[in-house]
Design a protein around this motif. Sequence first.
Motif, mmCIF file in Angstrom:
data_model
loop_
_atom_site.group_PDB
_atom_site.id
_atom_site.type_symbol
_atom_site.label_atom_id
_atom_site.label_comp_id
_atom_site.label_asym_id
_atom_site.label_seq_id
_atom_site.Cartn_x
_atom_site.Cartn_y
_atom_site.Cartn_z
ATOM 1 N N THR A 231 -2.606 11.034 7.530
ATOM 2 C CA THR A 231 -3.194 9.985 6.694
ATOM 3 C C THR A 231 -4.660 9.833 7.084
ATOM 4 O O THR A 231 -4.969 9.505 8.232
ATOM 5 C CB THR A 231 -2.467 8.648 6.873
ATOM 6 N N THR B 77 -8.051 7.802 6.302
ATOM 7 C CA THR B 77 -8.562 6.586 5.678
ATOM 8 C C THR B 77 -10.068 6.513 5.903
ATOM 9 O O THR B 77 -10.536 6.574 7.044
ATOM 10 C CB THR B 77 -7.896 5.335 6.271
ATOM 11 N N SER C 292 -7.402 5.825 0.919
ATOM 12 C CA SER C 292 -6.326 6.391 1.730
ATOM 13 C C SER C 292 -5.911 7.737 1.137
ATOM 14 O O SER C 292 -5.532 7.812 -0.041
ATOM 15 C CB SER C 292 -5.133 5.432 1.771
#
Length: 307
Positions: A168, A170, A247
């Motif tokens: 992930t 971000t 994101s």
Amino acid sequence: MSDQDRSLGGYDPEAGLSPRQAAAVHKLPVPSLLRSLLSEHLDPGYAAAAAAKAAAPPGNGNRLRAAGWLWQAFAALLIAAVFAAAVAQARSVAPGVSAAQHVLAGSVRSAEGATDDLNRRRDDLAGQVDDIQRRQLRDGAEGRQLLGALDALTLAGATTAVIGPGLTVTVADPNVGVDLSDVSKQRVPGSRQVILDRDLQLVVNSLWACGAEAVSVGGIRIGPNVTIRQAGGAILVDNHPISSPYSIVAIGPPNSMREDFEHSSGLVRMRLLETSYGVGVNVSAGDGLTVPAGAARDIKFAKRIGP
């Protein structure tokens, strides 16, 4: 002048002059324009105006000045009246404009709600179709082979949801917290937008190159015919606006992906923006990450490339 010069047609400038006249200095006539420039410093128009003013009666100048002031006052009143009329008209149409804006906003919200309902119904129907075709094909060897080919195609076409381990990423504009629930880190009014569409495109392409099997940006699946582009101050993913923090979820082997992503051009670009402009960047690995299914589109033309 000699006879030879006279025979050649020469001209003696001292011909016909006495010795005294020939020895005198010759003066060239000065053109009238040059004389006027050197001697007359006042434009003829100004001179005529001054003469007319001097010849006018004693009270005529005061009357002319009073008339000029009256014309200036009339022009100022006319301009003020025009501005007052414009302000009054703007105030009169303001309620109607506000009402029209509310109606349009309500129409947009209603259309978005209808679109969301249709998308949910489409997903439900697609799930039912997938269940039916799996029940019909899973019994035979040929059917199972066909199911494997369909699964590979749906994964490449981003039409099925994917759950698994991955990364992930971000990224957030300056003065925007990575966690939207933290009110103290929200965007400061007037702050600049640093992250652009090409930055997100570079991050997504780097994740693909590092071995990602499925990618989503802002909860929207990246697949065929899905674009990331800029429209004014907003970034659109598949024509859906997303906002900072952005994101990016990538499904794939997390350890090898993270090792390769650390040296990729996408993360190098983000680190440069972080150092130069204060952009927030966070990369984390996790299990059970979810990437939603993308919208299925009808293909009108396709060309096979390669063997």
